[in-house]
Each structure stands twice: as C-alpha cells, then as structure tokens.
Design a protein around this motif. Structure first.
Motif, PDB file in Angstrom:
ATOM      1  N   PHE A 201      -5.561   1.295  -3.738  1.00 57.82           N
ATOM      2  CA  PHE A 201      -5.081  -0.085  -3.650  1.00 57.82           C
ATOM      3  C   PHE A 201      -5.913  -0.988  -2.242  1.00 57.82           C
ATOM      4  O   PHE A 201      -6.127  -1.922  -2.632  1.00 57.82           O
ATOM      5  N   GLU A 202      -6.012  -0.360  -1.307  1.00 54.54           N
ATOM      6  CA  GLU A 202      -6.824  -0.919  -0.457  1.00 54.54           C
ATOM      7  C   GLU A 202      -8.395  -1.265  -0.610  1.00 54.54           C
ATOM      8  O   GLU A 202      -8.717  -2.483  -0.273  1.00 54.54           O
TER       9      GLU A 202
ATOM     10  N   THR B  42      -7.992  -4.415  -2.959  1.00 57.60           N
ATOM     11  CA  THR B  42      -7.480  -5.526  -2.127  1.00 57.60           C
ATOM     12  C   THR B  42      -8.656  -6.059  -1.231  1.00 57.60           C
ATOM     13  O   THR B  42      -9.014  -7.184  -1.276  1.00 57.60           O
TER      14      THR B  42
ATOM     15  N   SER C  21       0.795  -1.198   0.081  1.00 57.81           N
ATOM     16  CA  SER C  21       0.061   0.099   0.086  1.00 57.81           C
ATOM     17  C   SER C  21       0.838   1.312  -0.139  1.00 57.81           C
ATOM     18  O   SER C  21       0.699   2.123  -0.781  1.00 57.81           O
TER      19      SER C  21
ATOM     20  N   ALA D  71      -1.721  -5.226  -6.129  1.00 60.97           N
ATOM     21  CA  ALA D  71      -2.811  -6.212  -5.493  1.00 60.97           C
ATOM     22  C   ALA D  71      -2.705  -7.448  -5.932  1.00 60.97           C
ATOM     23  O   ALA D  71      -2.764  -8.509  -5.186  1.00 60.97           O
TER      24      ALA D  71
END
Length: 803
Positions: free
Chosen positions: A317-318, A321, A164, A212
C-alpha cells in the motif's frame, strides 16, 4: 477583507444552476432502473457532472473516485464467493481457529502500539508547520498558512496511517479465512484450490490499490474545495491548483510509517517462529515441516499471516501511494513550468490514478484466466506458476494497449501532438522493466535454474559451504537488476525529453516525467503481480493445515506444489517491489527538491556539491543507516528465535509424550513468546528509520548558524537520500534474492534430490533456509519501505531543513 461568500451551488462546482438539463436531472422519478444504473456508473457520473456544469477537474477525479468505490464493492463480492466454500472438517476448522486467534491477537496489540506512535508523529508534524507560521508558508496566493497546512499534513498523515493499517488487516483477514478453504478444496479439486488461493491474493491486492486511489482522491477533493471556497478568482485557482499534490505527501508518510512497523513486527514474528520450528524440528528431531508435534508450528503458521500478509499488504500500500504521489508532483511541476492549460494540468496530475484504474481492470480480467482441469490430477499436476502466467499474459496485453490509450487521452497537449506517443513508450519501458525484474528474480530464486541448484549441490559438503554459496548467489543477483534499472531510467528520461515540452527558458523538461511514466508502466499489471505474491502465504498455511489434520499424501502433494510456487511468486513480488521502489525513490528525491524550492522564497537548489564535507558526511550516514537498520532487524529475529528454541527444547525435555505423539504440545506458549518479541523488537529499528533524517537535519541546521551557507541542511539531506537509496536498493536485492535462493534450495532437496528429506544434505539446506528467512522476510522487505520512508518524511519535514 473577507472573500465574498459564494452561492451554495458554486461551492459544489456547479457553474449554471439555471441550466434546463440540471433541473431535468434532479427529477429522478422519470428514470427507469436502467437509467439509474447508468447514472451511478463511472461513465454516467462523468456525463451527469458535465451536464451539471462541474469543472473538468471535478468530473475527472470524481470518476476515478467512483471506480475505486466500485472496485471495493467488487472485491467484497469476490470475498463473499471465497467464504461460501467449504472450510474443511472438524480438525481443519480447529487448526484454522487457532491460527486466526493468534493472528488477530498479535494484530490488535501491534497496531495499538503503532496507533500511539502515529498520534505522536501527527502532533509533531502539526507543530512543525504551525511553528513556521503562515507568513513563511503562504506562497503565490495559496491560502494555506501554518495552522491550516499543519492540520492538513497532520490529518493526511493519520488518514494515510489508517488506510495502510486497514490494507494490512484486509490482507491478513482474507488469508486466515481462505487457508482452511484451500486445504479443504485440495481434497477434491486442484483447480478449485489454486483459484481460491489466487482470488484470496487478488482480494488483498485490489483492496490495496482501491484504497490508495480512494484516499488520495478524497484528500485532493477536500483541499480543492477548501481552495475553491477561499480563492475568489477562478483564474488564480487554476494557476495554483498544481500545488495541491505537495500538500498530499503527509498521506504517503502515514502509509510508510505504519508499513515500516507492520513489516518489522510481522517479519520478526514470522521468522522467529519459522527459524525456531525448523531448527528444532527438522535438524534436531527429524520431524517434518508443519508436524503437529512441534510446539512452534502454530506460531509459524500465524506468522505467515501477520508477516507475509498483513506486513506485506501494508508495504505494498505504501509503495503504491508513494509512487502515485511522486508522479503527481512531477506532473504538476511539469505543467506549471510549461504553462499548460488547466485541463492538461488536471490530466497530467491525475494520470497516475487513471493508470491504476487500468491496472484494476486488466488484472481483474486476467484473474478469470487462472484455471486448469477440474478434479484431482492422477498423473501430472500442472505447474501452478504456468497456470498463473496465463492470466498474467492476458493482463499484460490489456495493460499494454490500455496504457497507450490513456496516454493519448491524458497526455496529449495541443502544442505537442506527439508527446503522448513518447510518454506511451516510456510506459512500455516500465512494462518491460517489471517483466525483466520478475524473470531475473525467478532465475536466481527458482530451483529449476542453476543458481539455486548450485546452493543445493554445495549443501552436500556441509552447512558452511551452503552459506557461502548462498551469499555468492545473493551478491551476484544485484548485477543484472541494476543494469535493468539504469537502462530503464535513462531510456525513459530521454524519451520524455523527446516529447518536446519546454519551460519558459526553452529547456526540455519532460525527462523526469518520462521516468514517472515508466514507473506507472510497471504498475499497469500491479494488482496481478501482487495477487501472485499474496497467493504464497495462503498456500503455505493451507499446506500446514493439511499436514496437521492428517490428510492423505495426495492432498499434501497438491498443497506442497502450491507452496513451492508460492515461494517463487513471493520472491518475484519482492524483486518487483525493489524495482518500483528504486524508481519511486528517484521521483521522490526530485519531489523533495521541488518542495524545498517551493518553500524557499529566494534560494533554490540547482546543484549539489558532494565535495562539501557536510554534504559528503550526510551521504555516508545515509548509506550507513541501511546497514545498521538491517543489522538490528536481523538481530531482532535472532533474539526472538533463541527464545522459541529454548521453549521448544524445554517442552520436548519435560514431556516425552510430545515427540511420541501421545501428548499435545503447548502451542500458545510459543505464540506468546513471538508476540511479545515482535512488539518489543520492532521499536528500535523503526525509530532509527524515522528519527535519523530528522536529527541529521536539525543538527545541520544548527551547524549552518555558523557556516551560513545557502540551503546547506536541505542539500545535505539530498545527499542523505541519494546514498541511502542506492545502498538500500543493493542491500534489498541481496537480502531478498539470497534468502529466496536458500529457501528454494531446501525445497529442491525436499523433492527427493541429493538424498531428500532427513539426509545430511537436507539438514545443511535447512540451515541455509533459516539464515535466509530473516533476510528475505524481515530485513529485505523492510528496506523497500525504509528508502521510501526517508523520502516521504523528509518531504513532510522540509520546514525543518529550510532556513
């Protein structure tokens, strides 16, 4: 008794080392260059692994991992093309260097703090699982006792945090390198300027997706090989392989943890500088935006990179994911309950990774359709949003057909021959939902439409009426998106049930996986949408560099046009993020229940009674934390902005030559103020988001010592998650859309409407913009992360909530 040691070739998954083809393929000297290129391609690698006798799972996930690596290499080539362009004259380079130094300085300090906090929480995760002991955590022959699972969860948390952080750095770095090149290109070619902005955004977006895929694939392989070594019975391994996704959730928590502090710190930095620069510059001293006489202008431009680029990249990104992991868990649960063949377990579990590979391909093709006429337009500047939508339509068409293709190949069990078609239609619902979210967000935030014009009209009668109109638009804008989400979830759930997949009791169980497929459908053009979002801050920075370097008015018109569209694309991406976050949180909620049931040997969560006082109160606390979190984020921006305003006023007061243009302001002083403020103010709301569910769970567990009710702490956390998610979705929609509408109402006036720049209407619109800035760029985006962080942290910390 220790398991029998396996031969080395078996540890790698090779079933038959005597195979003649195996011996032939390890002798590479007979291959020509074309053969070698084919072997290192994803298809060639898959065929080679099949010839060598590797299991279907290894073939599948290795191919996905291969694609992610190739994507990273391709993205690096795109970055190299960007860097080869001219970065401007001496003055442009000087300004760009100041922005780069400020951004990198804040990034290093911010991520140093985040790194230290990450180590503390990794240790906490390890201790929680270690304390539970192997006897409580081992289940159904899975060889992961307390020590091992503690190492896996703690290690995956740190790995997710690292990825991240790297995604955030990549987004920021490409922005600070592309901004001066876009500014330089705007002097000679409009087409080149828009392509550089978009490809810079593409690099930031595609690195997010590739990282990811790469991180999850690597962790999956590590855990699989550990199980392969320790489980001697292949049949038992096949039966338990669907438990692996539950062990990956630490990766999602690490990504969410870093994203929360990155978005908060970056958002506080950028909006404190922006509010201070606008209030003193435009309202008190009537100087234009990005004027070099403004002492806060460099801090403002730096903020675009650390907030809108680094923070947003970590946020995205999170999001990706969390969505991948939740869908993998639901796919694994479905195949386990339906007792499907091992090959279908693999394809259902890893389907989300394949969808994102499709996303990369479709969006990359769409990127090459972002172009217009070369040179400087003499009469009409083609709308940049229309130019980018050409590529979006191409990407959407490819994504549509590609999605049905991979559904047919991955979600087509022999017992349910039409399942792939129903799941494909679930994906179509996701595609439609994402498109509608973008259109609705654009309607409420673009100055070509009535809501933003309504705010601009209200500015004619003063600052207060501007604020009232903006609040009205923000609240109204929550209605249609909630209806879209509701219809989308129900439609996908019902279509998923129509797949006919049943459990041992004969109950239809495809509904939840159908909603997961809809979430996947939203992301089949995700890279392209996120590229449009990252386009915004690059164009904004380029406009600042053009203004400060004294370029011609024609050049400024081009960068102003790019910047105005950048505001719309950023707002669209925020709406898209809220939609995907709401669906992902719904899936993670189910994943939390699965994890509780997995770790609870005898008791299961079958229903939740919200009339129980402990459960109802937990829900109220969940809803309340969203408002308290938003309050602290907004207050942080206000506190930091006050320091900036005081400093700018001091410089103007003590040095009259600054406003006259004969003396250069002290830019570094404002940069230092917002850097310290961003680092200081991000801690309080960040810790609130992380510690609240933990403290609540531990408190309820202590209460349950007296109450003695089955799984009371876990059920109460379910209520906490439900209420906080619903409240968070509404709050994020309100803050994002109100802030975007206020911003673009100011842009509308600055086009010359209603009195134009410098008028009283403009000053009222600037006030609305400064109120909206922390809403749309600090509190709003942080709530996207908050609701997913709550889900991931509670899944990782389930041992605290299970008696």
């Amino acid at each position: 008794m220790l398991p029998q040691k396996k031969p080395q070739y078996e540890l790698l998954g090779v079933q038959n080392p005597e195979n003649e083809q195996f011996i032939k393929f390890i002798q590479f000297d007979h291959l020509d260059i074309k053969g070698i290129i084919f072997l290192i391609s994803p298809l060639g690698t898959c065929i080679l692994l099949q010839i060598l006798g590797f299991s279907y799972l290894i073939q599948f996930i290795s191919t996905v991992l291969h694609i992610s690596i190739i994507t990273i290499i391709f993205a690096t080539c795109i970055l190299d093309q960007i860097l080869k362009h001219d970065d401007g004259n001496k003055e442009m380079k000087k300004i760009a260097l100041s922005i780069e130094e400020g951004a990198e300085g804040f990034f290093k300090a911010q991520y140093g703090t985040i790194f230290n906090l990450s180590l503390i929480f990794a240790l906490l995760i390890f201790l929680v699982y270690w304390q539970k002991g192997s006897g409580e955590l081992e289940k159904d022959e899975i060889p992961v006792g307390g020590l091992i699972i503690g190492l896996l969860e703690g290690g995956s948390f740190l790995f997710g945090a690292f990825c991240s952080g790297f995604a955030g750095f990549a987004g920021m770095w490409v922005s600070i390198k592309a901004n001066s090149r876009v500014a330089s290109a705007a002097r000679t070619c409009y087409n080149k300027a828009i392509q550089l902005s978009f490809r810079g955004g593409y690099f930031a977006a595609v690195i997010n997706i590739a990282l990811a895929i790469f991180g999850i694939s690597v962790l999956f392989l590590v855990i699989y090989f550990y199980c392969y070594i320790t489980i001697t019975d292949q049949q038992k391994l096949n039966e338990q392989i669907d438990k692996i996704p539950l062990l990956l959730i630490g990766y999602g928590f690490g990504a969410s943890f870093v994203a929360m502090f990155a978005q908060l710190g970056g958002g506080i930095y950028t909006k404190a500088a922006d509010v201070g620069a606008d209030l003193i510059g435009k309202i008190e001293n009537d100087i234009p935006e990005d004027d070099p006489r403004n002492p806060a202008v460099i801090a403002d431009l730096v903020g675009d990179n650390v907030g809108d680029c680094a923070g947003q990249s970590a946020d995205l990104f999170e999001s990706i994911t969390a969505e991948i992991l939740s869908a993998m868990i639901l796919g694994a649960t479905l195949t386990h309950e339906a007792n499907l063949h091992i090959n279908y377990k693999v394809t259902f579990m890893l389907f989300p990774l394949v969808v994102h590979c499709l996303d990369i391909i479709s969006s990359t093709i769409g990127m090459y359709f972002v172009r217009t006429q070369p040179g400087i337009p003499t009469k009409y500047i083609e709308d940049p949003l229309c130019i980018m939508k050409k590529g979006y339509r191409i990407a959407m068409i490819i994504g549509f057909f590609g999605f049905f293709f991979i559904c047919h190949h991955c979600l087509n069990p022999l017992q349910h021959k039409d399942a792939w078609l129903y799941f494909g239609m679930c994906g179509l619902i996701g595609i439609i939902v994402s498109y509608l979210f973008i259109e609705v967000t654009q309607y409420y935030t673009d100055y070509h439409y009535e809501p933003v014009k309504r705010i601009a009209q209200a500015s004619k009668t003063g600052h207060a009426t501007n604020i009232i109109a903006g609040l009205s638009v923000g609240m109204e804008s929550t209605g249609i998106p909630i209806l879209i989400i509701s219809i989308g979830v129900l439609g996908a759930y019902y279509l998923g049930e129509q797949s006919g997949i049943k459990n041992h009791q004969g109950e239809l169980i495809g509904g939840l996986f159908g909603t997961a497929i809809a979430t996947m459908g939203m992301f089949c053009t995700g890279v392209y949408i996120l590229s449009m979002a990252a386009f915004g801050p690059i164009a904004d920075n380029a406009g600042g560099i053009v203004e400060m370097s004294g370029c011609d008015e024609q050049v400024r018109q081009i960068t102003d046009r790019l910047d105005a569209v950048g505001n719309v694309t950023k707002a669209n991406a925020k709406g898209y993020s809220v939609g995907s976050a709401s669906l992902a949180s719904f899936l993670l909620f189910r994943a939390f229940i699965d994890e509780v049931n997995f770790l609870s040997p005898t008791k299961k969560i079958l229903d939740i009674d919200i009339t129980q006082p402990e459960i109802f109160i937990s829900g109220l606390i969940g809803a309340c934390t969203v408002f308290v979190f938003s309050s602290w984020a907004l207050r942080a921006v206000g506190n930091a902005a006050q320091d900036v305003i005081k400093e700018v006023r001091r410089q103007f007061r003590e040095n009259e030559g600054i406003l006259q243009g004969t003396t250069q302001p002290n830019y570094k002083q404002c940069v230092e103020i917002v850097t310290k403020a961003g680092l200081r103010e991000m801690i309080k709301p960040g810790l609130l988001s992380v510690l609240t569910p933990l403290i609540l769970g531990i408190t309820l567990r202590a209460i349950n010592v007296v109450r003695m009710q089955e799984l009371l702490p876990a059920k109460a956390i379910c209520a906490f998650l439900m209420f906080s998610t619903c409240t968070g979705i509404l709050q994020a929609l309100f803050l994002n859309n109100a802030g975007g509408a206020w911003d673009n109402s100011k842009k509308y006036v600055e086009t010359g409407e209603l009195g134009g720049k410098g008028s009283e209407t403009h000053k009222a619109a600037v006030t609305g913009d400064t109120v909206g800035d922390p809403c749309k760029d600090t509190a709003g985006p942080s709530i996207h992360i908050l609701i997913k962080l709550y889900s991931t942290i509670t899944i990782v910390m389930v041992p605290l909530f299970v008696d």
